[in-house]
Design an enzyme around this catalytic site. Structure first.
Site, PDB file in Angstrom:
ATOM      1  N   GLY A 152      -1.820  55.719   5.783  1.00 25.81           N
ATOM      2  CA  GLY A 152      -1.309  54.387   6.095  1.00 25.81           C
ATOM      3  C   GLY A 152      -1.057  54.149   7.567  1.00 25.81           C
ATOM      4  O   GLY A 152      -1.508  54.903   8.426  1.00 25.81           O
ATOM      5  N   HIS A 157      -4.893  51.450  11.763  1.00 24.69           N
ATOM      6  CA  HIS A 157      -5.352  51.024  13.085  1.00 24.69           C
ATOM      7  C   HIS A 157      -6.870  50.859  13.011  1.00 24.69           C
ATOM      8  O   HIS A 157      -7.459  51.036  11.926  1.00 24.69           O
ATOM      9  CB  HIS A 157      -4.929  52.035  14.161  1.00 24.69           C
ATOM     10  CG  HIS A 157      -5.280  53.457  13.837  1.00 24.69           C
ATOM     11  ND1 HIS A 157      -6.585  53.892  13.728  1.00 24.69           N
ATOM     12  CD2 HIS A 157      -4.508  54.534  13.568  1.00 24.69           C
ATOM     13  CE1 HIS A 157      -6.584  55.180  13.439  1.00 24.69           C
ATOM     14  NE2 HIS A 157      -5.332  55.593  13.320  1.00 24.69           N
ATOM     15  N   GLY A 210      -9.240  52.649  13.785  1.00 23.54           N
ATOM     16  CA  GLY A 210      -9.982  53.815  13.273  1.00 23.54           C
ATOM     17  C   GLY A 210     -10.090  53.763  11.750  1.00 23.54           C
ATOM     18  O   GLY A 210     -11.167  53.973  11.176  1.00 23.54           O
ATOM     19  N   HIS A 211      -8.966  53.444  11.085  1.00 20.60           N
ATOM     20  CA  HIS A 211      -8.995  53.299   9.621  1.00 20.60           C
ATOM     21  C   HIS A 211      -9.935  52.155   9.224  1.00 20.60           C
ATOM     22  O   HIS A 211     -10.692  52.273   8.263  1.00 20.60           O
ATOM     23  CB  HIS A 211      -7.605  52.961   9.082  1.00 20.60           C
ATOM     24  CG  HIS A 211      -6.589  54.043   9.278  1.00 20.60           C
ATOM     25  ND1 HIS A 211      -5.521  53.922  10.124  1.00 20.60           N
ATOM     26  CD2 HIS A 211      -6.475  55.270   8.702  1.00 20.60           C
ATOM     27  CE1 HIS A 211      -4.789  55.009  10.071  1.00 20.60           C
ATOM     28  NE2 HIS A 211      -5.339  55.855   9.227  1.00 20.60           N
ATOM     29  N   GLN A 259      -9.909  69.108  10.490  1.00 22.22           N
ATOM     30  CA  GLN A 259      -9.729  68.598   9.122  1.00 22.22           C
ATOM     31  C   GLN A 259     -11.083  68.235   8.508  1.00 22.22           C
ATOM     32  O   GLN A 259     -11.351  68.541   7.343  1.00 22.22           O
ATOM     33  CB  GLN A 259      -8.817  67.367   9.157  1.00 22.22           C
ATOM     34  CG  GLN A 259      -8.803  66.566   7.874  1.00 22.22           C
ATOM     35  CD  GLN A 259      -7.766  65.465   7.867  1.00 22.22           C
ATOM     36  OE1 GLN A 259      -6.581  65.740   7.741  1.00 22.22           O
ATOM     37  NE2 GLN A 259      -8.192  64.214   7.989  1.00 22.22           N
ATOM     38  N   VAL A 319     -12.322  56.384  17.104  1.00 21.95           N
ATOM     39  CA  VAL A 319     -12.194  55.049  17.708  1.00 21.95           C
ATOM     40  C   VAL A 319     -11.110  55.136  18.774  1.00 21.95           C
ATOM     41  O   VAL A 319     -10.047  55.731  18.542  1.00 21.95           O
ATOM     42  CB  VAL A 319     -11.834  53.991  16.639  1.00 21.95           C
ATOM     43  CG1 VAL A 319     -11.634  52.620  17.277  1.00 21.95           C
ATOM     44  CG2 VAL A 319     -12.922  53.929  15.574  1.00 21.95           C
ATOM     45  N   MET A 349      -7.253  56.421  18.868  1.00 24.98           N
ATOM     46  CA  MET A 349      -6.370  55.704  17.940  1.00 24.98           C
ATOM     47  C   MET A 349      -5.672  56.705  17.034  1.00 24.98           C
ATOM     48  O   MET A 349      -6.312  57.625  16.501  1.00 24.98           O
ATOM     49  CB  MET A 349      -7.197  54.765  17.061  1.00 24.98           C
ATOM     50  CG  MET A 349      -7.879  53.684  17.845  1.00 24.98           C
ATOM     51  SD  MET A 349      -6.906  52.199  17.811  1.00 24.98           S
ATOM     52  CE  MET A 349      -7.952  51.122  18.790  1.00 24.98           C
ATOM     53  N   SER A 350      -4.375  56.538  16.861  1.00 22.92           N
ATOM     54  CA  SER A 350      -3.597  57.393  15.973  1.00 22.92           C
ATOM     55  C   SER A 350      -2.371  56.622  15.532  1.00 22.92           C
ATOM     56  O   SER A 350      -1.788  55.876  16.329  1.00 22.92           O
ATOM     57  CB  SER A 350      -3.165  58.665  16.724  1.00 22.92           C
ATOM     58  OG  SER A 350      -2.132  59.312  16.002  1.00 22.92           O
TER      59      SER A 350
HETATM   60  O1  PAF Z   1      -6.145  62.286   7.969  1.00 26.40           O
HETATM   61  C1  PAF Z   1      -5.239  61.918   7.199  1.00 26.40           C
HETATM   62  O2  PAF Z   1      -4.727  60.797   7.273  1.00 26.40           O
HETATM   63  C2  PAF Z   1      -4.715  62.877   6.140  1.00 26.40           C
HETATM   64  O3  PAF Z   1      -4.713  64.171   6.610  1.00 26.40           O
HETATM   65  C3  PAF Z   1      -5.478  62.779   4.798  1.00 26.40           C
HETATM   66  C4  PAF Z   1      -6.940  63.158   4.955  1.00 26.40           C
HETATM   67  C5  PAF Z   1      -5.360  61.360   4.262  1.00 26.40           C
HETATM   68  C6  PAF Z   1      -4.845  63.739   3.788  1.00 26.40           C
HETATM   69  O4  PAF Z   1      -3.503  63.449   3.568  1.00 26.40           O
END
Ligand code: PAF
Length: 281
Positions: free
Chosen positions: A31, A34, A36-37, A153, A176, A184-185
């Site tokens: 959630g 930004h 990037g999402h 990850q 991004v 972006m974070s």
């Molecule tokens: O990158 C993230 O936001 C989290 O690590 C993920 C992949 C949703 C797992 O909780």
């Protein structure tokens, strides 16, 4: 956009979509969206008939002294942004729903998690691998979308999907950045104006790495030292790690050859930011 709070509800939604012959894309998130999402959601929309976003701040991937309680949350804003991005369903489970009493099964990817964030955040990738496995099993998407900013990850998820013979295609999209280069974070909101300025050293040092490699430097130790010195020269920056490693195993290297990654984690006050650059040399 459908809001699903239970596993039964989202499974039902996916079953109906599949019944209609539709492909399903999943964007797992914590959630506080930004750009990037939104790029992940957009790509999911382009390549899948139906887009599911999961929004779950997974306690298992936070250490006891980390920012779980402070992690930024704004469900109404996230819903509006997801709706705007054309998301079809958002899965927002509770902790009880994800980890009911008696939960006892964990997913651990070894080797790849020995260094970088695996070393500085013990247990983090066990939490990520476990929750991502659960989300992929719950939603059973055709494709799942993740960002390159969390490069380790991404490697961990690609490996677990391969090792556990899961059918999902894992799609990794480029980081991004803000106009001035800051990745972006969701955690950028923690930064004061001064820390925000200081944080530009991440991208600046990684760009210097790329340019120095392009000019012919191949000595991993020298390149690592150069990045470290640039970061350490900023009084407000406390490096957590600075590494130059080989891909795809994140193996230590002396001389750059083939796929390489320069990855950094740096604290500005209490805020820890990560960034990376990947090159083929
Ligand atoms: O990158 C993230 O936001 C989290 O690590 C993920 C992949 C949703 C797992 O909780």
């Amino acid at each position: 956009m459908l809001i699903c709070r239970t596993i039964a509800e989202i499974k039902d939604f996916v079953r109906t979509a599949r019944g209609a012959g539709q492909t399903v894309g999943l964007v797992p998130t914590m959630g506080y969206f930004h750009a990037g999402h939104l790029a992940l959601m957009e790509e999911a929309g382009k390549t899948c008939d139906v887009v599911v976003v999961s929004l779950y701040v997974n306690p298992m991937q936070f250490g006891p002294r980390e920012d779980l309680a402070q992690y930024p949350r704004d469900f109404e804003r996230d819903c509006a942004m997801a709706r705007e991005a054309g998301v079809d369903a958002i899965f927002v489970p509770t902790d009880e729903e994800m980890y009911p009493q008696g939960f006892a099964t964990y997913v651990e990817v070894t080797g790849l998690t020995d260094r970088l964030c695996g070393q500085s955040r013990p247990g983090h990738f066990r939490g990520v691998a476990t929750v991502v496995t659960k989300l992929l099993n719950i939603v059973t998407p055709d494709r799942a979308f993740f960002g390159r900013k969390d490069a380790q990850q991404a490697l961990v998820i690609q490996r677990l999907v391969k090792d556990l013979n899961m059918d999902q295609e894992v799609v990794i999209l480029p980081t991004v950045r803000e106009e001035d280069g800051l990745a972006m974070s969701s955690r950028n909101v923690y930064l004061t104006a001064e820390q925000r300025r200081d944080a530009l050293v991440l991208y600046r040092s990684l760009r210097a790495f790329r340019e120095t490699v392009q000019r012919g430097e191949r000595d991993a130790g020298k390149l690592r030292g150069m990045i470290y010195d640039l970061i350490a020269a900023v009084p407000g920056a406390r490096p957590d790690y600075v590494e130059v490693l080989g891909l795809p195993e994140l193996q230590p290297i002396e001389i750059l050859q083939g796929g390489v990654i320069a990855a950094v984690a740096v604290r500005f006050g209490n805020t820890r930011l990560i960034d990376n650059v990947i090159m083929e040399v």
